[in-house]
Structure formats: C-alpha cells, structure tokens
Design a protein around this motif. Structure first.
Motif, PDB file in Angstrom:
ATOM      1  N   THR A  49       0.820  -1.123   0.044  1.00 54.44           N
ATOM      2  CA  THR A  49      -0.059   0.037   0.088  1.00 54.44           C
ATOM      3  C   THR A  49       0.847   1.170   0.024  1.00 54.44           C
ATOM      4  N   ASN A  50       0.684   2.043  -1.043  1.00 57.65           N
ATOM      5  CA  ASN A  50       1.514   3.157  -1.198  1.00 57.65           C
ATOM      6  C   ASN A  50       0.732   4.622  -1.264  1.00 57.65           C
ATOM      7  N   THR A  51       0.793   5.632  -0.468  1.00 56.09           N
ATOM      8  CA  THR A  51      -0.206   6.628  -0.606  1.00 56.09           C
ATOM      9  C   THR A  51       0.934   8.032  -0.848  1.00 56.09           C
ATOM     10  N   THR A  52       0.842   8.846  -1.698  1.00 55.13           N
ATOM     11  CA  THR A  52       1.557   9.882  -1.741  1.00 55.13           C
ATOM     12  C   THR A  52       0.829  11.107  -1.926  1.00 55.13           C
ATOM     13  N   THR A  53       0.905  12.262  -0.879  1.00 55.91           N
ATOM     14  CA  THR A  53       0.008  13.256  -0.969  1.00 55.91           C
ATOM     15  C   THR A  53       1.072  14.738  -0.694  1.00 55.91           C
ATOM     16  N   VAL A  54       0.575  15.407  -1.754  1.00 55.79           N
ATOM     17  CA  VAL A  54       1.462  16.704  -1.832  1.00 55.79           C
ATOM     18  C   VAL A  54       0.373  17.905  -1.590  1.00 55.79           C
ATOM     19  N   ASN A  55       0.572  18.903  -0.991  1.00 53.06           N
ATOM     20  CA  ASN A  55      -0.243  19.954  -0.785  1.00 53.06           C
ATOM     21  C   ASN A  55       0.526  21.293  -0.830  1.00 53.06           C
ATOM     22  N   GLN A  56       0.420  22.193  -1.741  1.00 51.77           N
ATOM     23  CA  GLN A  56       1.224  23.174  -1.971  1.00 51.77           C
ATOM     24  C   GLN A  56       0.237  24.471  -2.128  1.00 51.77           C
ATOM     25  N   ASN A  57       0.400  25.486  -1.477  1.00 48.94           N
ATOM     26  CA  ASN A  57      -0.427  26.825  -1.605  1.00 48.94           C
ATOM     27  C   ASN A  57       0.351  27.807  -1.449  1.00 48.94           C
ATOM     28  N   GLN A  58       0.036  28.773  -2.216  1.00 49.38           N
ATOM     29  CA  GLN A  58       0.877  30.179  -2.036  1.00 49.38           C
ATOM     30  C   GLN A  58      -0.259  31.195  -2.226  1.00 49.38           C
ATOM     31  N   SER A  59       0.206  32.445  -1.422  1.00 49.25           N
ATOM     32  CA  SER A  59      -0.769  33.518  -1.164  1.00 49.25           C
ATOM     33  C   SER A  59       0.299  34.936  -1.269  1.00 49.25           C
ATOM     34  N   LYS A  60      -0.361  35.838  -2.191  1.00 52.23           N
ATOM     35  CA  LYS A  60       0.616  37.090  -2.315  1.00 52.23           C
ATOM     36  C   LYS A  60      -0.351  38.256  -2.229  1.00 52.23           C
ATOM     37  N   TYR A  61      -0.039  39.201  -1.314  1.00 50.98           N
ATOM     38  CA  TYR A  61      -0.761  40.439  -1.379  1.00 50.98           C
ATOM     39  C   TYR A  61       0.271  41.457  -2.023  1.00 50.98           C
ATOM     40  N   ARG A  62      -0.456  42.203  -2.849  1.00 49.51           N
ATOM     41  CA  ARG A  62       0.074  43.237  -3.501  1.00 49.51           C
ATOM     42  C   ARG A  62      -0.293  44.432  -2.861  1.00 49.51           C
ATOM     43  N   ASN A  75       5.552  20.587  -9.604  1.00 53.05           N
ATOM     44  CA  ASN A  75       5.463  19.328  -8.785  1.00 53.05           C
ATOM     45  C   ASN A  75       5.764  18.195  -9.858  1.00 53.05           C
ATOM     46  N   VAL A  76       6.937  17.351  -9.483  1.00 53.41           N
ATOM     47  CA  VAL A  76       6.837  15.913 -10.229  1.00 53.41           C
ATOM     48  C   VAL A  76       6.843  14.768  -9.261  1.00 53.41           C
ATOM     49  N   THR A  77       5.837  14.021  -9.860  1.00 52.53           N
ATOM     50  CA  THR A  77       5.643  12.796  -8.705  1.00 52.53           C
ATOM     51  C   THR A  77       6.081  11.473  -9.914  1.00 52.53           C
ATOM     52  N   ASP A  78       6.917  10.811  -9.009  1.00 58.42           N
ATOM     53  CA  ASP A  78       6.949   9.381  -9.846  1.00 58.42           C
ATOM     54  C   ASP A  78       6.787   8.428  -8.926  1.00 58.42           C
ATOM     55  N   THR A  79       6.025   7.121  -9.607  1.00 52.75           N
ATOM     56  CA  THR A  79       5.880   6.033  -8.486  1.00 52.75           C
ATOM     57  C   THR A  79       5.953   4.764  -9.540  1.00 52.75           C
ATOM     58  N   ALA A  80       7.061   4.171  -9.067  1.00 55.19           N
ATOM     59  CA  ALA A  80       7.187   2.705  -9.754  1.00 55.19           C
ATOM     60  C   ALA A  80       6.981   1.745  -8.679  1.00 55.19           C
ATOM     61  N   SER A  97      -1.883   5.160  -4.506  1.00 59.77           N
ATOM     62  CA  SER A  97      -2.667   6.813  -4.398  1.00 59.77           C
ATOM     63  C   SER A  97      -1.681   7.722  -4.685  1.00 59.77           C
ATOM     64  N   THR A  98      -1.939   8.509  -5.465  1.00 57.46           N
ATOM     65  CA  THR A  98      -1.186   9.915  -5.527  1.00 57.46           C
ATOM     66  C   THR A  98      -2.030  11.043  -5.498  1.00 57.46           C
ATOM     67  N   ASN A  99      -1.897  11.992  -4.560  1.00 56.05           N
ATOM     68  CA  ASN A  99      -2.837  13.038  -4.720  1.00 56.05           C
ATOM     69  C   ASN A  99      -1.951  14.288  -4.687  1.00 56.05           C
ATOM     70  N   VAL A 100      -2.183  15.066  -5.438  1.00 53.11           N
ATOM     71  CA  VAL A 100      -1.440  16.355  -5.519  1.00 53.11           C
ATOM     72  C   VAL A 100      -2.429  17.673  -5.570  1.00 53.11           C
ATOM     73  N   SER A 101      -2.351  18.679  -4.686  1.00 49.42           N
ATOM     74  CA  SER A 101      -3.219  19.640  -4.635  1.00 49.42           C
ATOM     75  C   SER A 101      -2.144  21.007  -4.666  1.00 49.42           C
ATOM     76  N   GLN A 102      -2.501  21.733  -5.805  1.00 48.98           N
ATOM     77  CA  GLN A 102      -1.760  23.175  -5.767  1.00 48.98           C
ATOM     78  C   GLN A 102      -2.543  24.081  -5.884  1.00 48.98           C
ATOM     79  N   GLY A 103      -2.540  25.326  -5.100  1.00 47.75           N
ATOM     80  CA  GLY A 103      -3.282  26.298  -5.199  1.00 47.75           C
ATOM     81  C   GLY A 103      -2.564  27.524  -5.133  1.00 47.75           C
TER      82      GLY A 103
END
Length: 110
Positions: A49-62, A75-80, A97-103
């Motif tokens: 059982t393999n699970t890869t979870t990536v969460n990335q968030n950026q916020s900028k105020y000008r 994001n680069v995700t490789d699973t072999a 399972s590979t889950n990638v969330s970017q905002g």
C-alpha cells in the motif's frame, strides 16, 4: 503535464539566482517512490500500500505600490511499483494512490 526535466530546470534556475527573482514566490516538489517485491516459493502473500500526498499553497498580497512578482509552482511525482511471483499459489496485492493539490492566490493592485 510538464516534463520532469523542464520542471526541474525551472526550479533549479530559481534556486541559483534568488536575487534576480526577489519579488517572486517559488515552490517545488519532487517525489520519487520505488517499491519492489518478489516472492519465490509456494503460498507467499505480499501486500503493498503506497500513498503520496502533496499539498502546495501560495498567497501573495500586493500593496498599492504594486511590487511586481510572479508565482511559480512545480510538482513532479514518479511512482514505480514492481512485483514478481515465482512458484505456486503466490498472491500479490498492490494499492497505490497519488494526490497532488496546488493552489495560488494573488491580490491585484488598487
């Protein structure tokens, strides 16, 4: 989808010259997972059982002075997964399972 070499090149370029991109926000993630399993004999059971979870968030105020800058995410995700059975009655079960969330969020000038 971005090629791995392109994404890594972009991230490396930002890492080498931070002063040139002082107003920028840069995020990068590289995940490599290699799983190998082998059964030799009779009646072996392997569960993977393999699970890869990536969460990335950026916020900028000008501010009203509108400091220029970009937001870059990569994001680069490789699973072999490799499984081999030699013998009689061997069982291998694989769940991956590979889950990638970017905002990104950036407010504009006013």
């Amino acid at each position: 989808m971005l090629k791995k070499s392109f994404a890594l090149g972009v991230l490396a370029a930002f890492a080498m010259a931070p002063a040139a991109f002082a107003g920028d926000q840069v995020q990068g993630n590289v995940t490599t997972t290699n799983i190998t399993s082998g059964n030799v004999g009779t009646g072996n059971v392997t569960g993977i059982t393999n699970t890869t979870t990536v969460n990335q968030n950026q916020s900028k105020y000008r501010s009203r002075f509108c400091v220029p800058g970009n937001q870059v995410q990569g994001n680069v995700t490789d699973t072999a997964i490799a499984a081999a059975n030699v013998g009689l009655g061997n069982v291998t079960g694989i769940v991956n399972s590979t889950n990638v969330s970017q905002g990104q969020y950036a407010s504009g000038c006013y």
